[in-house]
Enzyme design. Structure first.
Site, PDB file in Angstrom:
ATOM      1  N   THR A  40       0.805  -1.222   0.000  1.00 20.37           N
ATOM      2  CA  THR A  40       0.000   0.000   0.000  1.00 20.37           C
ATOM      3  C   THR A  40       0.837   1.272   0.000  1.00 20.37           C
ATOM      4  O   THR A  40       0.470   2.267  -0.631  1.00 20.37           O
ATOM      5  CB  THR A  40      -0.921  -0.008   1.250  1.00 20.37           C
ATOM      6  OG1 THR A  40      -1.771  -1.147   1.146  1.00 20.37           O
ATOM      7  CG2 THR A  40      -1.767   1.242   1.346  1.00 20.37           C
ATOM      8  N   THR A 193       3.737  -8.523  15.108  1.00 15.63           N
ATOM      9  CA  THR A 193       2.628  -9.204  14.477  1.00 15.63           C
ATOM     10  C   THR A 193       1.674  -8.126  13.965  1.00 15.63           C
ATOM     11  O   THR A 193       1.575  -7.057  14.578  1.00 15.63           O
ATOM     12  CB  THR A 193       1.992 -10.170  15.516  1.00 15.63           C
ATOM     13  OG1 THR A 193       1.162 -11.085  14.854  1.00 15.63           O
ATOM     14  CG2 THR A 193       1.231  -9.474  16.608  1.00 15.63           C
TER      15      THR A 193
HETATM   16  N1  ASP Z   1      -2.121  -6.090   0.660  1.00 17.59           N
HETATM   17  C1  ASP Z   1      -1.162  -5.072   1.016  1.00 17.59           C
HETATM   18  C2  ASP Z   1       0.179  -5.761   1.161  1.00 17.59           C
HETATM   19  O1  ASP Z   1       0.446  -6.357   2.172  1.00 17.59           O
HETATM   20  C3  ASP Z   1      -1.584  -4.394   2.260  1.00 17.59           C
HETATM   21  C4  ASP Z   1      -0.662  -3.314   2.761  1.00 17.59           C
HETATM   22  O2  ASP Z   1       0.388  -3.007   2.254  1.00 17.59           O
HETATM   23  O3  ASP Z   1      -1.034  -2.706   3.761  1.00 17.59           O
HETATM   24  O4  ASP Z   1       0.963  -5.732   0.258  1.00 17.59           O
END
Ligand code: ASP
Length: 376
Positions: A40, A193
């Site tokens: 993200t 975590t």
């Molecule tokens: N689906 C994304 C990832 O883990 C979620 C994020 O980056 O917050 O790549």
């Protein structure tokens, strides 16, 4: 792809204090390697298509975050090609990261890895075991809101992660560990975590205090931070995937357990038990574990509780596991237990030694005494 961003200049140094103990900004003149893997944090709104997100070009990150220039350190950027959602991360990607760090180790003062949040705790755990004798910071960060969105948490996370990676006192890095920096807290990577899908406070380190917290100043918890290794960095890219992660639940179908334990190449099982490391004492369950142990499968007991530690001496439901040869994972997170199992099962050492090392702190991933928390 490698891009060099020269972030020289002393402007802004007055406010970017490292800790009350430091006499001067200690990140001047450092060089940091920023590795963007995906997630993200690297997304921004696509001006052409409303509601669609596209990848940010991190080689031009100073346009998005001009403040990075004021840190007084030099940033070089490398980008995974292709970038990946962290749900697609594999042990091969971990090996790629470890090799990148090894090859660049002498040329940089610290490393920042931009990573999706979903599996960041697994990657941080795996890297902590793969990078032995680490003497430089490796800081993972990401964000809950894309960096190209006004209310993003990515800018602060990125700027502070770089600042921490560059922080030194008398040329010695302040945090020579694999860490996760997120929402004001620097956490030991193999203790973290993912805790929240929605809150900006997305990560916790339930059994280890933060290594630093970022408020007006960044305050380092020096008593928890591990000292830099004196020996040469050694990397271990081998990871054994033939493991299973089994979470117990009442009414568990033992035929499912039988099928998992019968997997041809299975070598290790991380068993997520109840409370202080307890499991049902019924005969079928006991026999299944005993038989798998006799075939050389290694069982590592961790608790489903996020706080506290396994102690197989407290209840009969725990002592029977101990007597079967199940080893204690103390207060390790699931992520650390999985990564450690993969790492040790790939090592060329006898099984008895693997069992011993599973129960010992190798990189501060567990508290050896049930009552102690960190800093092992
Ligand atoms: N689906 C994304 C990832 O883990 C979620 C994020 O980056 O917050 O790549």
């Amino acid at each position: 792809v490698t891009t060099v961003l020269y972030c020289g200049g002393r402007r802004g140094m007055i406010k970017s204090g490292i800790s009350a103990l430091d006499k001067e900004p200690v990140h001047m003149g450092t060089t940091i390697l920023l590795i963007y893997t995906g997630g993200t944090i690297g997304m921004m709104a696509d001006q052409q298509h409303a509601g669609v997100l596209k990848n940010v070009d991190f080689a031009r990150i100073e346009r998005e975050i001009p403040g990075l220039r004021n840190l007084g350190c030099r940033l070089e950027v490398r980008t995974f090609d292709p970038v990946i959602d962290s749900s697609n991360i594999t042990p091969e990607n971990w090996a790629e990261l470890a090799l990148m760090i090894r090859d660049a180790y002498d040329s940089y003062d610290g490393f920042v890895i931009l990573h999706g949040t979903d599996t960041m705790a697994y990657t941080a755990s795996a890297l902590s075991f793969m990078l032995e004798n680490l003497a430089k910071p490796v800081i993972l960060t990401g964000s809950q809101i894309p960096i190209g969105v006004l209310r993003t948490d990515g800018k602060e996370n990125l700027i502070t992660a770089v600042e921490i990676a560059a922080a030194r006192r008398d040329t010695v890095p302040l945090v020579p560990e694999v860490c996760v920096y997120f929402e004001s807290a620097l956490l030991r990577g193999n203790r973290t975590t993912k805790y929240s899908v929605e809150q900006l406070h997305a990560f916790e380190s339930p059994n280890c205090p933060p290594l630093a917290s970022a408020g007006i100043d960044i305050t380092y918890n020096h008593s928890v931070i591990r000292p830099p290794a004196r020996k040469q960095l050694e990397i271990h890219t081998g990871l054994n995937r033939h493991i299973a992660l089994i979470t117990l639940h009442p009414g568990m179908d033992t035929s499912v357990l039988t099928a998992v334990l019968a997997a041809e190449k299975l070598k290790g099982v991380v068993l997520r038990t109840y409370g202080a490391g307890n499991a049902p004492m019924d005969e079928t369950f006991r026999q299944l574990i005993a038989e798998a142990v006799s075939r050389g499968i290694i069982f590592l007991n961790i608790t489903q509780c996020s706080r506290g530690s396994v102690n197989m001496r407290l209840y009969e439901t725990g002592t029977f596991l101990d007597s079967l040869g199940v080893v204690s994972g103390h207060d390790m997170t699931t992520e650390a237990a999985v990564a450690k199992m993969m790492h040790l099962l790939a090592a060329d050492i006898p099984d008895s030694r693997k069992k011993t090392l599973l129960q010992r702190s190798l990189r501060g991933e567990l508290s050896e005494e049930p009552s102690a928390s960190c800093p092992d």
